[in-house]
Structure formats: C-alpha cells, structure tokens
Scaffold this motif. Structure first.
Motif, mmCIF file in Angstrom:
data_model
loop_
_atom_site.group_PDB
_atom_site.id
_atom_site.type_symbol
_atom_site.label_atom_id
_atom_site.label_comp_id
_atom_site.label_asym_id
_atom_site.label_seq_id
_atom_site.Cartn_x
_atom_site.Cartn_y
_atom_site.Cartn_z
ATOM 1 N N LEU A 87 0.832 -1.209 0.000
ATOM 2 C CA LEU A 87 0.000 0.000 0.000
ATOM 3 C C LEU A 87 0.867 1.259 0.000
ATOM 4 C CD1 LEU A 87 -2.840 -1.042 2.463
ATOM 5 C CD2 LEU A 87 -3.140 -0.315 0.086
ATOM 6 N N HIS A 88 1.961 1.229 0.763
ATOM 7 C CA HIS A 88 2.886 2.372 0.786
ATOM 8 C C HIS A 88 3.386 2.663 -0.629
ATOM 9 C CE1 HIS A 88 6.070 4.875 2.839
ATOM 10 N NE2 HIS A 88 6.585 4.737 1.629
ATOM 11 N N GLU A 89 3.837 1.637 -1.316
ATOM 12 C CA GLU A 89 4.397 1.830 -2.656
ATOM 13 C C GLU A 89 3.333 2.206 -3.677
ATOM 14 O OE1 GLU A 89 7.529 2.017 -3.418
ATOM 15 O OE2 GLU A 89 8.146 1.569 -1.367
ATOM 16 N N ILE A 90 2.133 1.663 -3.534
ATOM 17 C CA ILE A 90 1.041 2.014 -4.448
ATOM 18 C C ILE A 90 0.694 3.491 -4.302
ATOM 19 C CG2 ILE A 90 -1.435 1.713 -4.861
ATOM 20 C CD1 ILE A 90 -0.989 -1.295 -4.138
ATOM 21 N N LEU A 91 0.517 3.950 -3.077
ATOM 22 C CA LEU A 91 0.168 5.354 -2.841
ATOM 23 C C LEU A 91 1.296 6.286 -3.273
ATOM 24 C CD1 LEU A 91 -1.556 4.807 0.604
ATOM 25 C CD2 LEU A 91 -2.693 5.662 -1.462
ATOM 26 N N SER A 260 -3.947 -5.472 -0.743
ATOM 27 C CA SER A 260 -3.497 -4.112 -1.046
ATOM 28 C C SER A 260 -4.157 -3.588 -2.312
ATOM 29 C CB SER A 260 -1.972 -4.079 -1.197
ATOM 30 O OG SER A 260 -1.543 -4.888 -2.267
ATOM 31 N N GLN A 261 -4.319 -4.445 -3.312
ATOM 32 C CA GLN A 261 -4.963 -4.024 -4.556
ATOM 33 C C GLN A 261 -6.423 -3.676 -4.325
ATOM 34 O OE1 GLN A 261 -4.027 -5.952 -8.319
ATOM 35 N NE2 GLN A 261 -6.197 -6.305 -8.695
ATOM 36 N N ALA A 262 -7.125 -4.502 -3.550
ATOM 37 C CA ALA A 262 -8.540 -4.250 -3.274
ATOM 38 C C ALA A 262 -8.728 -2.926 -2.529
ATOM 39 C CB ALA A 262 -9.118 -5.406 -2.461
ATOM 40 N N GLN A 265 -8.000 0.015 -4.905
ATOM 41 C CA GLN A 265 -9.126 0.231 -5.828
ATOM 42 C C GLN A 265 -10.268 0.942 -5.111
ATOM 43 O OE1 GLN A 265 -9.685 -3.854 -7.069
ATOM 44 N NE2 GLN A 265 -8.489 -3.570 -8.949
ATOM 45 N N TYR A 266 -10.518 0.580 -3.882
ATOM 46 C CA TYR A 266 -11.547 1.242 -3.081
ATOM 47 C C TYR A 266 -11.220 2.730 -2.903
ATOM 48 C CZ TYR A 266 -14.152 2.596 1.113
ATOM 49 O OH TYR A 266 -14.958 3.263 2.019
ATOM 50 N N LEU A 267 -9.929 3.041 -2.775
ATOM 51 C CA LEU A 267 -9.500 4.433 -2.614
ATOM 52 C C LEU A 267 -9.472 5.206 -3.936
ATOM 53 C CD1 LEU A 267 -6.547 3.920 -0.085
ATOM 54 C CD2 LEU A 267 -8.850 4.754 0.414
ATOM 55 N N GLY A 268 -9.760 4.506 -5.037
ATOM 56 C CA GLY A 268 -9.820 5.166 -6.333
ATOM 57 C C GLY A 268 -8.480 5.289 -7.040
ATOM 58 N N ILE A 269 -7.512 4.462 -6.661
ATOM 59 C CA ILE A 269 -6.191 4.502 -7.293
ATOM 60 C C ILE A 269 -6.252 3.788 -8.641
ATOM 61 C CG2 ILE A 269 -3.740 3.921 -7.019
ATOM 62 C CD1 ILE A 269 -4.791 5.856 -4.900
ATOM 63 N N GLU A 270 -5.651 4.388 -9.652
ATOM 64 C CA GLU A 270 -5.643 3.790 -10.991
ATOM 65 C C GLU A 270 -4.817 2.513 -11.010
ATOM 66 O OE1 GLU A 270 -4.870 6.396 -14.347
ATOM 67 O OE2 GLU A 270 -5.325 8.127 -13.085
ATOM 68 N N GLN A 271 -5.216 1.578 -11.893
ATOM 69 C CA GLN A 271 -4.580 0.272 -11.969
ATOM 70 C C GLN A 271 -3.089 0.361 -12.288
ATOM 71 O OE1 GLN A 271 -6.003 -2.548 -11.031
ATOM 72 N NE2 GLN A 271 -4.093 -3.676 -11.386
ATOM 73 N N ARG A 278 2.968 -2.395 -6.494
ATOM 74 C CA ARG A 278 3.163 -3.774 -6.043
ATOM 75 C C ARG A 278 4.492 -4.344 -6.555
ATOM 76 N NH1 ARG A 278 -1.244 -7.831 -7.022
ATOM 77 N NH2 ARG A 278 -0.214 -8.863 -5.257
ATOM 78 N N LEU A 279 4.873 -3.960 -7.756
ATOM 79 C CA LEU A 279 6.162 -4.409 -8.301
ATOM 80 C C LEU A 279 7.336 -3.795 -7.547
ATOM 81 C CD1 LEU A 279 5.494 -4.386 -12.156
ATOM 82 C CD2 LEU A 279 5.973 -6.388 -10.735
ATOM 83 N N ALA A 280 7.143 -2.558 -7.064
ATOM 84 C CA ALA A 280 8.232 -1.850 -6.371
ATOM 85 C C ALA A 280 8.359 -2.250 -4.905
ATOM 86 C CB ALA A 280 8.008 -0.335 -6.462
ATOM 87 N N ALA A 281 7.340 -2.915 -4.370
ATOM 88 C CA ALA A 281 7.322 -3.237 -2.946
ATOM 89 C C ALA A 281 8.485 -4.144 -2.564
ATOM 90 C CB ALA A 281 5.996 -3.898 -2.578
#
Length: 449
Positions: A87-91, A260-262, A265-271, A278-281
């Motif tokens: 989640l940290h890396e996604i955000l 983390s993906q779910a 997506q709930y937070l409105g983050i683009e795919q 997730r790749l950078a985590a």
C-alpha cells in the motif's frame, strides 16, 4: 563498504550514529520502570485496557497528532507487513506523500518509520526523542496509567513525524492483536484491514481463533470499512456481527486475491499505479534472496502459518529449479511462539540443520536442547548441529556450503535481521535511510535461481 568521501563526513556521521543509538537505548530503558512494561510483556493480572489508556494519555499531552492523519490500519496474523508495504508503494506511485509504520524492525529501529522512499533520518529520530522527554516526564509524575513503553512511545514518535512531514496517507501495521495495541489510539481510519486469523501470540490474545479474532476486530471503527481475505465461515460470521455493531461495512475478498490491490481500488487509485507499486514493494527478510552462490534466502517466518507459506513458496520457486541441491537450514525461534509446530514443519525440508537463537535481550528464545529433541524425532537421518551464536551459525554454513547449495535461515525475524547485517550493516542503513540491498530481492521477485 566505504560510505564517506572524506574524514569530516565520517566523523560527523559517527556522532549522529552515537546519538541515535543513545536515543534508542533511552526508549528501550523505559521497560525497566515498574509501570513501563509493554502490552506484549504484560503482567497477566493487569487489565489490558490500561495500555491503550496510557498511550492516549501521552497522545493528549502531544495534542493528538494522529487525529490530523488519513490512516489505513492493517491487522491480522500473517501478511500485515506485505500489505502495508505494498500500500505504501502504491500510494507513492500514485503521487501521494505517504508514511508507514511497521514492526518489528529487521536490523535497526528507524526501519519501522518511513515516508516516501526514505526511512526517518537518525538525527530526526534523536530530535523527536528529545522532544518527547518532557511529556514522558509528566507521564512518570502524573499519569495514573504509568510511563509509556518503548512501543507506545515509538508509536507517538511516528505520529509526530508523519504530521511534521505532512503525509497525505499513513499506513499503520498493528503490533499485536488490535484492541489494546498502541496504534489503536487512532479515533478513525479511512480503511481497516485484517489479513487473516491464525495462531500467534496465543499467550496474549487467546488460545482459540474466535478469541484471537475478537482482539483483532478491535481496530474496526464506528461507520468504518473493514477489508479481509479471511475465508472461514465461522470467522466471517464473527466479522459480520462485529461490523454490524460498529455500523461498519465488511468487504471480504477471495483468499488468494491481493488485499493491497482491493484497498487501493476502493481508494480510487488507478490500476497502473497499483501495478507499479506492487512491483516496487520490498520487504526485507521476507523470502529475501540475498546471495546467489550459494543461494541464501532470509525469511522471518515466526508462526506455523508463515512457516507453511514459506515451505510452499520454497518448494514451488526454488526446489523445482534446484531439485538435487543440498539445503542448509538455520533455525531459531522465540520461546513465546509455537516453535514446536514450526520446527516439525520446517526441519524435514533440510539436508543439514543448524539450530540457534535470536539474541534480543527483551525476548526469550526457544530452548536449543528441546529443539534438538524435535530434530532427532522428525529428521533422524539429517545432521543437526547447535550453535549458540546465530552469526557463528551463518559463518559455519557459508564456510561449508558448496557453490550450488541452498541456505535458508528462518524462524525468527530478530534472528534473521541480525544475520542480514553480514550483507548490510546498521551503519549503511542509517546512512542511506534505506534497507534495500542492491542485487537482493524480496518476495522472490525477480528470480535468479
């Protein structure tokens, strides 16, 4: 590795490290006060609500910096660290200024607190410890709940840092349980998450899955949202009943789906940002391949569920590629863990076993004599040695392993984190403010076996 360009830089950094270590020692010393023990080391006769009240007392003195933060709160028995890190890396990939607070640390305390791509600077850590001392003094003098513990004070320090850094999101990993964990001092969260329920910390949380679930559900906030990948019907009914009482929404995803993906997506983050994040985590000591010849894998699995996950991943991703190579296993565990079942599961995997321990003074280590008894029963034809010093155990295995052999160290994150210093020292982590090793891969991605 030479970290410095000149003598002055080296001398200045040495002073910073000394001050940082003194600050960490000060926080650890809070445990020696009669009322400074933390929730995980508590007297069983103490009402556990006292620990959270003690944290709230401290946060009130600090004017509650946590109230100004948008928080994602992640609990569960296994997979919390992975979820928080992803989640940290996604955000971060999506352009948000994000902080995260994880526990425990593999090598040094600053690894628990991160904003963006960097761990908290050791000098900033020391500054915040000094800032906290007047409030801690008031707690010692006036609080009816006593002096906050190391973990409670560190949680407060993290909140102060995240507010100072103007974080747009903060991802918190629960330390133990949920109800009385220091992170549960927050009044609200954007999302709560419970990965799954399993047996760990049973001496604190209870000896049934229902009791453990009840403790972990304590992070669910009124009118909040709870994500989980727990799949067992009886536990999901318990989740549903608790969420109904809290007027909270329960979102259960398939067990093999990405939590983390779910949430993203709930937070409105683009795919595209979800995929990039997730790749950078990267999570140290989480199926971390740290050396190639011999292949060295570090994994901090410390309960039977995590050990089972490790075995399955090892068989699928390593054993299939190297079916005939000798496997060296370095194993040690905490005395408060289910070390018997962990040992019974993992020891038969090895061709050579070295039993050792972690060296953290505040935590008891499993008896090497008793571990040896289990090894004799479940792996009677396998050579098994005992080494009281974990770093000597690693040196012995590396000295005797052949180029094509495989070395797996697991059972305790404390132990594995200490072994990791052979490849990345505490000083290097403090200097770089990063614990990623170039050429090392966590989570088995990418592969080089």
């Amino acid at each position: 590795m030479n970290l410095f360009h000149n003598t002055n830089q080296s001398a200045g950094f040495h002073k910073t490290v000394q001050k940082y270590r003194k600050s960490v020692d000060f926080l650890l010393s809070l445990q020696n006060m009669s009322d400074g023990r933390d929730y995980m080391c508590r007297d069983q006769n103490t009402n556990p609500s006292m620990y959270l009240k003690r944290t709230k007392y401290l946060m009130n003195l600090l004017e509650n910096p946590q109230d100004d933060l948008k928080i994602i709160h992640v609990g569960g028995t296994s997979g919390k660290g992975t979820c928080v890190n992803e989640l940290h890396e996604i955000l971060k990939s999506a352009g948000f200024r994000v902080g995260s607070f994880t526990k425990p640390h593999p090598t040094t305390t600053i690894e628990r607190i991160k904003v963006g791509a960097k761990l908290i600077a050791p000098e900033e850590f020391s500054h915040l410890v000094e800032y906290l001392k007047p409030a801690l003094t008031i707690c010692a003098e006036k609080s009816p709940y006593g002096v906050p513990s190391f973990l409670e004070t560190l949680t407060a320090l993290a909140f102060l840092y995240f507010k100072k850094q103007k974080c747009e999101y903060v991802v918190l990993e629960v330390g133990c349980g949920g109800n009385y964990d220091a992170t549960n001092v927050i009044k609200k969260s954007v999302v709560s998450a419970i990965t799954e329920i399993g047996f760990d910390h049973t001496d604190i949380l209870g000896d049934t899955l229902a009791k453990i679930a009840r403790e972990k559900l304590g992070i669910v906030k009124k009118n909040g949202v709870l994500f989980t990948r727990e799949r067992r019907k009886t536990l999901l009914k318990q989740f549903q009943a608790h969420c109904k009482k809290r007027s909270a929404r329960l979102i259960a995803i398939p067990h093999d789906a990405s939590l983390s993906q779910a949430i993203a997506q709930y937070l409105g983050i683009e795919q595209k940002y979800i995929q990039a994040g997730r790749l950078a985590a990267f999570l140290p000591c989480h199926f971390e391949i740290i050396q190639k010849n011999p292949l060295v894998i570090l994994d901090g699995a410390h309960n039977p569920d995590k050990i089972q996950w490790l075995i399955q991943k090892f068989e699928k991703e390593v054993r299939t590629q190297r079916p005939s190579q000798k496997i060296w296993l370095i194993f040690g565990a905490g005395a408060n863990k289910d070390w018997k079942n962990m040992a019974r599961k993992i020891l038969p995997l090895a061709d050579a076993i070295i039993l050792t321990r972690h060296s953290v003074c505040e935590r008891m280590s499993a008896s090497l004599r008793n571990l040896k008894k289990i090894a004799i029963k479940v792996s009677s034809h396998t050579k098994c040695e005992v080494c009281i010093d974990p770093k000597d155990a690693l040196a012995h295995a590396l000295k005797n392993a052949k180029k094509d052999d495989i070395l797996l160290a697991t059972g305790s994150l404390y132990m594995v984190g200490a072994l990791r210093e052979r490849w990345m020292s505490e000083e290097e982590i403090l200097f770089k403010r990063s614990n990623a090793i170039r050429g090392s891969y966590a989570n088995g991605n990418p592969k080089f076996y």
